[in-house]
Design a protein around this motif. Structure first.
Motif, mmCIF file in Angstrom:
data_model
loop_
_atom_site.group_PDB
_atom_site.id
_atom_site.type_symbol
_atom_site.label_atom_id
_atom_site.label_comp_id
_atom_site.label_asym_id
_atom_site.label_seq_id
_atom_site.Cartn_x
_atom_site.Cartn_y
_atom_site.Cartn_z
ATOM 1 N N ARG A 90 -55.415 56.963 62.993
ATOM 2 C CA ARG A 90 -54.358 57.505 62.063
ATOM 3 C C ARG A 90 -53.153 56.366 61.252
ATOM 4 N NH1 ARG A 90 -49.344 60.896 63.526
ATOM 5 N NH2 ARG A 90 -49.099 60.017 65.410
ATOM 6 N N PRO A 91 -52.874 56.378 60.183
ATOM 7 C CA PRO A 91 -52.014 55.496 59.705
ATOM 8 C C PRO A 91 -50.463 55.849 60.237
ATOM 9 C CG PRO A 91 -52.704 56.644 57.670
ATOM 10 C CD PRO A 91 -53.432 57.242 59.281
ATOM 11 N N ALA A 92 -49.474 55.044 60.443
ATOM 12 C CA ALA A 92 -48.328 55.370 60.673
ATOM 13 C C ALA A 92 -47.336 54.424 59.872
ATOM 14 C CB ALA A 92 -47.976 55.552 62.162
ATOM 15 N N MET A 93 -46.769 54.637 58.978
ATOM 16 C CA MET A 93 -46.090 53.674 57.996
ATOM 17 C C MET A 93 -46.902 52.384 57.806
ATOM 18 S SD MET A 93 -43.157 55.164 57.562
ATOM 19 C CE MET A 93 -42.016 53.834 57.116
ATOM 20 N N ASN A 94 -46.495 51.214 58.229
ATOM 21 C CA ASN A 94 -47.485 49.916 57.992
ATOM 22 C C ASN A 94 -48.373 49.582 58.949
ATOM 23 O OD1 ASN A 94 -45.123 49.186 59.602
ATOM 24 N ND2 ASN A 94 -45.686 46.956 59.001
ATOM 25 N N GLN A 95 -48.504 50.645 59.950
ATOM 26 C CA GLN A 95 -49.338 50.392 61.127
ATOM 27 C C GLN A 95 -50.487 51.503 61.148
ATOM 28 O OE1 GLN A 95 -46.493 51.005 64.259
ATOM 29 N NE2 GLN A 95 -45.329 49.254 63.710
ATOM 30 N N VAL A 96 -51.578 51.172 61.917
ATOM 31 C CA VAL A 96 -52.709 52.234 62.112
ATOM 32 C C VAL A 96 -52.593 52.272 63.473
ATOM 33 C CG1 VAL A 96 -55.164 52.478 62.051
ATOM 34 C CG2 VAL A 96 -54.002 51.389 60.149
ATOM 35 N N VAL A 97 -52.724 53.460 64.216
ATOM 36 C CA VAL A 97 -52.846 53.577 65.691
ATOM 37 C C VAL A 97 -54.126 54.417 65.925
ATOM 38 C CG1 VAL A 97 -52.048 55.070 67.748
ATOM 39 C CG2 VAL A 97 -50.507 54.360 65.838
ATOM 40 N N ILE A 98 -54.939 53.747 66.847
ATOM 41 C CA ILE A 98 -56.284 54.195 67.132
ATOM 42 C C ILE A 98 -56.556 54.362 68.742
ATOM 43 C CG2 ILE A 98 -58.665 53.440 67.467
ATOM 44 C CD1 ILE A 98 -58.310 51.415 64.993
ATOM 45 N N LEU A 148 -61.337 55.752 74.345
ATOM 46 C CA LEU A 148 -61.530 56.212 75.619
ATOM 47 C C LEU A 148 -60.672 55.148 76.476
ATOM 48 C CD1 LEU A 148 -65.270 56.712 75.286
ATOM 49 C CD2 LEU A 148 -63.737 58.401 75.488
ATOM 50 N N ARG A 149 -60.501 55.588 77.641
ATOM 51 C CA ARG A 149 -59.538 54.877 78.830
ATOM 52 C C ARG A 149 -60.376 53.729 78.970
ATOM 53 N NH1 ARG A 149 -59.220 56.899 84.359
ATOM 54 N NH2 ARG A 149 -60.917 55.626 84.875
ATOM 55 N N GLY A 150 -59.739 52.449 78.941
ATOM 56 C CA GLY A 150 -60.324 50.863 79.219
ATOM 57 C C GLY A 150 -60.807 50.420 77.944
ATOM 58 N N ASN A 151 -60.892 51.219 76.759
ATOM 59 C CA ASN A 151 -61.448 50.545 75.561
ATOM 60 C C ASN A 151 -60.617 49.855 74.336
ATOM 61 O OD1 ASN A 151 -64.704 50.856 75.684
ATOM 62 N ND2 ASN A 151 -63.902 52.477 76.799
ATOM 63 N N GLY A 152 -59.236 49.965 74.705
ATOM 64 C CA GLY A 152 -58.328 49.404 73.709
ATOM 65 C C GLY A 152 -58.953 47.982 73.390
ATOM 66 N N ILE A 169 -52.602 44.689 68.345
ATOM 67 C CA ILE A 169 -52.169 44.653 70.000
ATOM 68 C C ILE A 169 -52.962 45.731 70.814
ATOM 69 C CG2 ILE A 169 -50.526 45.008 71.706
ATOM 70 C CD1 ILE A 169 -48.554 44.079 69.401
ATOM 71 N N ALA A 170 -53.620 45.398 71.632
ATOM 72 C CA ALA A 170 -54.667 46.222 72.265
ATOM 73 C C ALA A 170 -54.065 46.758 73.569
ATOM 74 C CB ALA A 170 -55.984 45.643 72.451
ATOM 75 N N GLY A 171 -54.076 48.232 73.809
ATOM 76 C CA GLY A 171 -53.840 48.419 75.467
ATOM 77 C C GLY A 171 -54.840 49.107 75.912
ATOM 78 N N ASP A 172 -54.632 49.937 77.219
ATOM 79 C CA ASP A 172 -55.760 50.411 78.088
ATOM 80 C C ASP A 172 -56.526 51.238 77.177
ATOM 81 O OD1 ASP A 172 -57.266 50.887 80.303
ATOM 82 O OD2 ASP A 172 -56.460 52.798 80.226
ATOM 83 N N ASP A 173 -55.837 52.335 76.459
ATOM 84 C CA ASP A 173 -56.518 53.437 75.511
ATOM 85 C C ASP A 173 -55.915 53.448 74.076
ATOM 86 O OD1 ASP A 173 -54.356 54.442 76.020
ATOM 87 O OD2 ASP A 173 -55.068 56.340 76.894
ATOM 88 N N THR A 174 -55.298 52.313 73.582
ATOM 89 C CA THR A 174 -54.756 52.387 72.428
ATOM 90 C C THR A 174 -54.827 51.083 71.697
ATOM 91 O OG1 THR A 174 -53.115 53.951 73.075
ATOM 92 C CG2 THR A 174 -52.735 53.060 71.078
ATOM 93 N N LEU A 175 -55.135 51.160 70.349
ATOM 94 C CA LEU A 175 -55.260 49.725 69.651
ATOM 95 C C LEU A 175 -54.081 50.055 68.572
ATOM 96 C CD1 LEU A 175 -56.148 47.158 68.438
ATOM 97 C CD2 LEU A 175 -57.998 48.372 67.186
ATOM 98 N N LEU A 176 -53.210 49.254 68.443
ATOM 99 C CA LEU A 176 -52.227 49.084 67.451
ATOM 100 C C LEU A 176 -52.522 48.090 66.322
ATOM 101 C CD1 LEU A 176 -49.658 50.364 66.192
ATOM 102 C CD2 LEU A 176 -48.455 48.603 67.690
#
Length: 150
Positions: free
Chosen positions: A88-96, A99-103, A122-129
Motif C-alpha cells: 500500500r502507498p503511504a504518502m511518498n512511500q510504498v510499504v510492502i 512472508l518472514r525472511g523475504n523482505g 530499504i528491506a527488512g525481514d518481512d517488510t520492504l519500504l
C-alpha cells in the motif's frame, strides 16, 4: 580463471543440494578440491547475488536466478508473487509486507525492475519500504507492482 570455475561449481552445488550456510558451502567446495575459506565463500555469494529462500529439507537454502540485466525471469516473478502479502502507498512511500525472511528478496526484485519513480528502498525481514518523490509516484509504483503480480 579459478574464481570463474568456483562460481560455476557453486551454482551447480546449490542447484543440486539444499545449502543453508556458508560453512556448508565451504565444505562442499572443499570436497570438490576447491580450498576455500568462509571469507572467500562470503565474497562469492555476494558476487553471484545469491539469496536465501525457504527450503524443503532445511529451513532456508541458497538460490540463484540468472535473469540478465533489468529482466525479470518467470521464477523471480513467481518468487515475488509468493512472498508478497500486502502492498500500500503511504504518502511518498510504498510499504510492502512479505512472508518472514523475504523482505530482501522482494527488494532485490523491485530494484531489478528499475522503475524511474523509485528513489530508493530499504528491506527488512518481512517488510520492504520504497521511497518515491511524491504521493503520485507512490501510487504509480503500486499500480505497476500490482500489474507485475498478475
Amino acid at each position: 580463471m579459478m574464481r570463474s570455475g568456483r562460481h560455476t561449481t557453486i551454482l551447480d552445488i546449490i542447484s543440486k543440494m539444499e545449502i543453508e550456510t556458508q560453512e556448508e558451502l565451504c565444505a562442499e567446495l572443499n570436497k570438490q578440491n576447491y580450498k576455500v575459506t568462509q571469507a572467500t565463500v562470503s565474497r562469492d555469494i555476494k558476487e553471484l547475488r545469491l539469496f536465501k529462500v525457504a527450503g524443503v529439507e532445511k529451513k532456508y537454502k541458497y538460490a540463484y536466478i540468472d535473469e540478465g540485466l533489468n529482466r525479470i525471469s518467470p521464477k523471480m516473478q513467481n518468487l515475488f508473487r509468493e512472498c508478497v502479502l500486502s502492498m500500500r502507498p503511504a504518502m511518498n512511500q510504498v510499504v510492502i509486507k512479505t512472508l518472514r525472511g523475504n523482505g530482501s528478496n522482494a527488494g532485490m526484485i523491485v530494484d531489478k525492475l528499475n522503475f524511474q519513480e523509485i528513489v530508493g528502498s530499504i528491506a527488512g525481514d518481512d517488510t520492504l519500504l520504497i521511497v518515491t518523490e511524491s504521493p503520485e509516484h507512490a501510487n504509480v509504483v503500486v499500480e505497476k507492482l500490482n500489474e507485475f503480480l498478475k
